[in-house]
Scaffold this motif. Structure first.
Motif, PDB file in Angstrom:
ATOM      1  N   ALA A   1       0.814  -1.203   0.000  1.00  0.00           N
ATOM      2  CA  ALA A   1       0.000   0.000   0.000  1.00  0.00           C
ATOM      3  C   ALA A   1       0.850   1.256   0.000  1.00  0.00           C
ATOM      4  O   ALA A   1       0.457   2.291  -0.532  1.00  0.00           O
ATOM      5  CB  ALA A   1      -0.929  -0.008   1.215  1.00  0.00           C
ATOM      6  N   SER A   2       2.024   1.205   0.594  1.00  0.00           N
ATOM      7  CA  SER A   2       2.831   2.415   0.760  1.00  0.00           C
ATOM      8  C   SER A   2       3.797   2.644  -0.401  1.00  0.00           C
ATOM      9  O   SER A   2       4.289   3.743  -0.564  1.00  0.00           O
ATOM     10  CB  SER A   2       3.616   2.345   2.072  1.00  0.00           C
ATOM     11  N   ARG A   3       4.069   1.627  -1.203  1.00  0.00           N
ATOM     12  CA  ARG A   3       5.050   1.772  -2.277  1.00  0.00           C
ATOM     13  C   ARG A   3       4.417   1.453  -3.629  1.00  0.00           C
ATOM     14  O   ARG A   3       3.875   0.376  -3.830  1.00  0.00           O
ATOM     15  CB  ARG A   3       6.248   0.855  -2.038  1.00  0.00           C
ATOM     16  N   ARG A   4       4.510   2.410  -4.530  1.00  0.00           N
ATOM     17  CA  ARG A   4       4.043   2.204  -5.895  1.00  0.00           C
ATOM     18  C   ARG A   4       5.142   2.687  -6.834  1.00  0.00           C
ATOM     19  O   ARG A   4       5.573   3.834  -6.765  1.00  0.00           O
ATOM     20  CB  ARG A   4       2.753   2.976  -6.157  1.00  0.00           C
ATOM     21  N   HIS A   5       5.604   1.791  -7.669  1.00  0.00           N
ATOM     22  CA  HIS A   5       6.724   2.116  -8.556  1.00  0.00           C
ATOM     23  C   HIS A   5       6.305   3.173  -9.573  1.00  0.00           C
ATOM     24  O   HIS A   5       5.165   3.176 -10.051  1.00  0.00           O
ATOM     25  CB  HIS A   5       7.191   0.850  -9.285  1.00  0.00           C
ATOM     26  N   PRO A   6       7.195   4.085  -9.930  1.00  0.00           N
ATOM     27  CA  PRO A   6       6.887   5.069 -10.972  1.00  0.00           C
ATOM     28  C   PRO A   6       6.434   4.389 -12.256  1.00  0.00           C
ATOM     29  O   PRO A   6       6.966   3.350 -12.644  1.00  0.00           O
ATOM     30  CB  PRO A   6       8.221   5.805 -11.171  1.00  0.00           C
ATOM     31  N   ARG A   7       5.444   4.982 -12.923  1.00  0.00           N
ATOM     32  CA  ARG A   7       4.877   4.412 -14.139  1.00  0.00           C
ATOM     33  C   ARG A   7       5.673   4.858 -15.362  1.00  0.00           C
ATOM     34  O   ARG A   7       6.006   6.034 -15.505  1.00  0.00           O
ATOM     35  CB  ARG A   7       3.430   4.864 -14.338  1.00  0.00           C
ATOM     36  N   PHE A   8       5.941   3.908 -16.245  1.00  0.00           N
ATOM     37  CA  PHE A   8       6.649   4.273 -17.470  1.00  0.00           C
ATOM     38  C   PHE A   8       5.769   5.114 -18.384  1.00  0.00           C
ATOM     39  O   PHE A   8       6.243   6.049 -19.042  1.00  0.00           O
ATOM     40  CB  PHE A   8       7.094   3.013 -18.225  1.00  0.00           C
ATOM     41  N   PHE A   9       4.484   4.786 -18.439  1.00  0.00           N
ATOM     42  CA  PHE A   9       3.575   5.495 -19.338  1.00  0.00           C
ATOM     43  C   PHE A   9       2.922   6.707 -18.687  1.00  0.00           C
ATOM     44  O   PHE A   9       1.831   7.118 -19.092  1.00  0.00           O
ATOM     45  CB  PHE A   9       2.494   4.530 -19.857  1.00  0.00           C
ATOM     46  N   ALA A  10       3.562   7.292 -17.682  1.00  0.00           N
ATOM     47  CA  ALA A  10       3.060   8.524 -17.084  1.00  0.00           C
ATOM     48  C   ALA A  10       3.009   9.610 -18.152  1.00  0.00           C
ATOM     49  O   ALA A  10       3.978   9.795 -18.902  1.00  0.00           O
ATOM     50  CB  ALA A  10       3.957   8.958 -15.929  1.00  0.00           C
ATOM     51  N   PRO A  11       1.890  10.360 -18.265  1.00  0.00           N
ATOM     52  CA  PRO A  11       1.726  11.335 -19.355  1.00  0.00           C
ATOM     53  C   PRO A  11       2.880  12.326 -19.482  1.00  0.00           C
ATOM     54  O   PRO A  11       3.345  12.602 -20.581  1.00  0.00           O
ATOM     55  CB  PRO A  11       0.423  12.050 -18.976  1.00  0.00           C
ATOM     56  N   GLY A  12       3.358  12.845 -18.369  1.00  0.00           N
ATOM     57  CA  GLY A  12       4.415  13.846 -18.435  1.00  0.00           C
ATOM     58  C   GLY A  12       5.769  13.304 -18.844  1.00  0.00           C
ATOM     59  O   GLY A  12       6.701  14.066 -19.110  1.00  0.00           O
ATOM     60  N   GLN A  13       5.889  11.963 -18.911  1.00  0.00           N
ATOM     61  CA  GLN A  13       7.175  11.350 -19.191  1.00  0.00           C
ATOM     62  C   GLN A  13       7.303  10.872 -20.627  1.00  0.00           C
ATOM     63  O   GLN A  13       8.403  10.577 -21.099  1.00  0.00           O
ATOM     64  CB  GLN A  13       7.375  10.153 -18.242  1.00  0.00           C
ATOM     65  N   MET A  14       6.196  10.824 -21.378  1.00  0.00           N
ATOM     66  CA  MET A  14       6.208  10.200 -22.689  1.00  0.00           C
ATOM     67  C   MET A  14       7.066  10.954 -23.704  1.00  0.00           C
ATOM     68  O   MET A  14       7.691  10.347 -24.571  1.00  0.00           O
ATOM     69  CB  MET A  14       4.782  10.051 -23.218  1.00  0.00           C
ATOM     70  N   VAL A  15       7.088  12.290 -23.614  1.00  0.00           N
ATOM     71  CA  VAL A  15       7.908  13.059 -24.553  1.00  0.00           C
ATOM     72  C   VAL A  15       9.378  12.700 -24.375  1.00  0.00           C
ATOM     73  O   VAL A  15      10.107  12.459 -25.349  1.00  0.00           O
ATOM     74  CB  VAL A  15       7.698  14.577 -24.363  1.00  0.00           C
ATOM     75  N   VAL A  16       9.825  12.635 -23.110  1.00  0.00           N
ATOM     76  CA  VAL A  16      11.211  12.257 -22.826  1.00  0.00           C
ATOM     77  C   VAL A  16      11.469  10.824 -23.293  1.00  0.00           C
ATOM     78  O   VAL A  16      12.524  10.522 -23.874  1.00  0.00           O
ATOM     79  CB  VAL A  16      11.513  12.399 -21.325  1.00  0.00           C
ATOM     80  N   ASN A  17      10.502   9.930 -23.078  1.00  0.00           N
ATOM     81  CA  ASN A  17      10.662   8.536 -23.506  1.00  0.00           C
ATOM     82  C   ASN A  17      10.924   8.438 -25.007  1.00  0.00           C
ATOM     83  O   ASN A  17      11.823   7.715 -25.455  1.00  0.00           O
ATOM     84  CB  ASN A  17       9.413   7.723 -23.151  1.00  0.00           C
ATOM     85  N   VAL A  18      10.127   9.157 -25.784  1.00  0.00           N
ATOM     86  CA  VAL A  18      10.267   9.107 -27.243  1.00  0.00           C
ATOM     87  C   VAL A  18      11.612   9.685 -27.670  1.00  0.00           C
ATOM     88  O   VAL A  18      12.326   9.102 -28.508  1.00  0.00           O
ATOM     89  CB  VAL A  18       9.114   9.860 -27.929  1.00  0.00           C
ATOM     90  N   ILE A  19      11.991  10.827 -27.108  1.00  0.00           N
ATOM     91  CA  ILE A  19      13.256  11.475 -27.469  1.00  0.00           C
ATOM     92  C   ILE A  19      14.438  10.555 -27.164  1.00  0.00           C
ATOM     93  O   ILE A  19      15.354  10.387 -27.979  1.00  0.00           O
ATOM     94  CB  ILE A  19      13.416  12.818 -26.733  1.00  0.00           C
ATOM     95  N   VAL A  20      14.406   9.945 -25.984  1.00  0.00           N
ATOM     96  CA  VAL A  20      15.497   9.060 -25.578  1.00  0.00           C
ATOM     97  C   VAL A  20      15.558   7.828 -26.488  1.00  0.00           C
ATOM     98  O   VAL A  20      16.645   7.374 -26.872  1.00  0.00           O
ATOM     99  CB  VAL A  20      15.320   8.652 -24.104  1.00  0.00           C
ATOM    100  N   CYS A  21      14.398   7.289 -26.861  1.00  0.00           N
ATOM    101  CA  CYS A  21      14.368   6.124 -27.760  1.00  0.00           C
ATOM    102  C   CYS A  21      14.951   6.474 -29.131  1.00  0.00           C
ATOM    103  O   CYS A  21      15.741   5.703 -29.693  1.00  0.00           O
ATOM    104  CB  CYS A  21      12.936   5.633 -27.930  1.00  0.00           C
ATOM    105  N   VAL A  22      14.526   7.606 -29.671  1.00  0.00           N
ATOM    106  CA  VAL A  22      15.035   8.023 -30.987  1.00  0.00           C
ATOM    107  C   VAL A  22      16.550   8.225 -30.921  1.00  0.00           C
ATOM    108  O   VAL A  22      17.286   7.790 -31.813  1.00  0.00           O
ATOM    109  CB  VAL A  22      14.334   9.310 -31.453  1.00  0.00           C
ATOM    110  N   LEU A  23      17.007   8.867 -29.853  1.00  0.00           N
ATOM    111  CA  LEU A  23      18.449   9.088 -29.677  1.00  0.00           C
ATOM    112  C   LEU A  23      19.192   7.747 -29.615  1.00  0.00           C
ATOM    113  O   LEU A  23      20.213   7.558 -30.282  1.00  0.00           O
ATOM    114  CB  LEU A  23      18.700   9.884 -28.401  1.00  0.00           C
TER     115      LEU A  23
END
Length: 539
Positions: free
Chosen positions: A14-36
């Motif tokens: 209940a106290s620990r939830r891992h950060p989500r990969f598909f978090a909306p604010g993170q997707m732009v960085v995800n795409v940029i890093v993948c392309v790089l």
């Protein structure tokens, strides 16, 4: 494949939830890093011939993002979020270069341009299957999270040291400087770090193989690779390693029934790994069929030979990834190019047609790199998340890393699909692809078969004597397939230092060597990456 994990305590879950990969604010960085990552992989494998581990580059990007004083980037102050970034860039790098562009180059060089799209589809499916098998096998008795996986441990230690800013950070920095200086003078300094982290017996075997291969002409009067000695030893050792894996899974299952208790580990049981392997083999059979039909190679074979080709291709893909995974787990190196060459030679001896051999080696070389690379990433994540102390949190984090890998594969597939025509039109192909095609053109002989049989027996005996935990046969063959005698000398020097430190300082000294070794690996990786990138400007 059943993705299950034992329930964690209610309070912890209940106290620990891992950060989500598909978090909306993170997707732009995800795409940029993948392309790089995809661009870096394609550029380096075609222009320089290598694909460096970009995990540490991703880690540094995540650390830099965490320093940006904007709300959007606060999430990157979390080590777990930083782990997702490094997972993403390394997945894109290896899938684009080793898993997609290299397999495509083989039919291109053979003049079979009409096979490129089917090959891209088959390679993409192989990469996804490769990583999925690892995901469902990681932290089993065979591919233990507590094993070395040196690049993964190095990445984790770099992230932790940057966050702690304590003595370990200073020790890591000293190691990084040592790694950079060593590489600048042509010394494979990363081998210091690997030898301080990995299994001692495996390292002794690897070092011996490197020295014997490097000085074979001085010692024996001929280059042992021309006599197919390393290839034969790898075939024998690899076959015994596969048998050992199957026997261990069977023994673990029987033991659990006899005791009336589950073999479930905090993450993966022997039953789960067995399911993963069988499912993976079935997937490889289907992919091989897709390749045979899509490329049209089935028209050049009888029905019986086609069935034989399908089974052999699936077995080669499965065996390749397991051999590569074992080598990567103990040494930090994965001999995917050499392993694919071995199965190509066996296919030639069987008598498959030329185009079928090209598709066979392209399919085989697509498997292995994603398996090893994802294992490094999961090792880094496992270390960051507390080494399995909270099973529920560990499985949640590992699942997010799996999503990161699959997303990076998707981006890499799109990038390669749009870019490979331009690369091939400019005659930019991975150098090793030319080796495979030249080998097919040269053909095989009975003398080659004889050498493989003789030295395969030697490799089998060595692997059997070493046992499943030490893997000395596979590691000896890995060293014999690589021309770097100085790396073997460095390994033995590092093992001597390790023995002295452990004898004088015990476990405390051993831990310090872990951190220092992680620094050597990190510094070497950074130097290799940037020096390789700088070479691009001169080409």
């Amino acid at each position: 494949m059943n993705d299950t994990s034992p329930p964690a305590s209610a309070d912890t879950s209940a106290s620990r939830r891992h950060p989500r990969f598909f978090a909306p604010g993170q997707m732009v960085v995800n795409v940029i890093v993948c392309v790089l990552g995809a661009i870096i992989g394609m550029e380096l494998i075609t222009r320089v011939g290598i694909t460096p581990n970009t995990s540490i580059i991703g880690a540094l990007i995540a650390i830099l993002l965490s320093y940006i004083p904007l709300r959007l980037f606060r999430r990157y102050r979390s080590l777990e979020s930083q782990t997702l970034v490094q997972t993403t860039i390394s997945g894109a790098t290896f899938s684009a270069a080793n898993g997609l562009l290299l397999p495509l180059a083989i039919p291109f060089l053979m003049g079979e341009s009409d096979m490129l799209i089917p090959m891209l589809i088959g390679a993409a499916l192989a990469v996804i299957t490769d990583a999925s098998i690892l995901y469902f096998s990681f932290d089993s008795k065979i591919f233990s999270a507590r094993a070395a996986w040196p690049p993964g441990l190095a990445t984790a230690e770099a992230l932790k040291a940057a966050a702690d800013k304590g003595r370990n950070a200073l020790l890591l920095l000293v190691g990084m400087v040592g790694g950079v200086v060593g590489k600048a003078f042509g010394i494979p300094a990363e081998m210091f770090g690997i030898a301080w982290i990995a299994n001692i017996f495996a390292m002794c075997a690897l070092g011996l193989g490197l020295i014997l291969r490097g000085y074979s002409e001085q010692l024996f009067g001929f280059d042992i690779s021309t006599a197919y000695i390393p290839h034969g030893i790898m075939i024998g050792a690899g076959l015994i390693a596969l048998v050992q894996i199957l026997l261990l899974m069977r023994h673990d299952r029987r033991q659990s029934k006899a005791k009336g208790e589950s073999t479930q580990r905090p993450t993966r049981s022997a039953l789960q790994m067995r399911t993963a392997m069988l499912s993976g083999f079935g997937a490889y059979l289907i992919i091989a069929l897709i390749l045979a039909l899509g490329t049209g190679i089935y028209t050049g074979m009888s029905f019986g030979m086609l069935i034989g080709w399908l089974v052999f291709a699936a077995l080669a893909a499965m065996a390749s990834e397991l051999i590569v995974g074992i080598a990567a787990m103990h040494s930090g190196w994965f001999p995917s190019f050499a392993t694919a060459l071995i199965f190509l030679v066996i296919g030639m001896l069987i008598g498959f047609p030329t185009t079928a051999l090209g598709i066979l080696v392209a399919f085989t070389v697509a498997t292995g790199p994603a398996f090893a690379d994802m294992a490094y990433d999961l090792k880094a994540g496992w270390t960051i998340r507390g080494e399995g102390s909270d099973p529920g949190y560990e499985m949640d984090g590992r699942r997010q890393q799996y999503f990161a890998e699959l997303f990076s594969f998707g981006v890499a597939i799109v990038i390669v699909a749009f870019a490979f025509h331009a690369y091939f039109a400019a005659d930019l192909v991975p150098p090793v692809a030319r080796v495979y095609v030249a080998t097919i053109d040269a053909g095989a002989s009975l003398e080659v078969a004889k050498q493989l049989l003789i030295w395969g027996s030697v490799g089998a005996i060595i692997q059997a004597l070493g046992g499943v935990s030490r893997q000395i046969g596979v590691l000896l063959a890995t060293g014999l397939l690589i021309t770097s005698p100085i790396a073997g000398i460095v390994i033995y020097l590092a093992l001597l230092v390790r023995w002295i430190v452990l004898k004088r300082f015990g476990d405390t000294g051993g831990h310090k060597l872990y951190v220092l070794g992680a620094g050597f690996i990190t510094g070497s990786a950074l130097y290799s990456f940037f020096s390789s990138t700088l070479k691009l400007g001169s080409k």
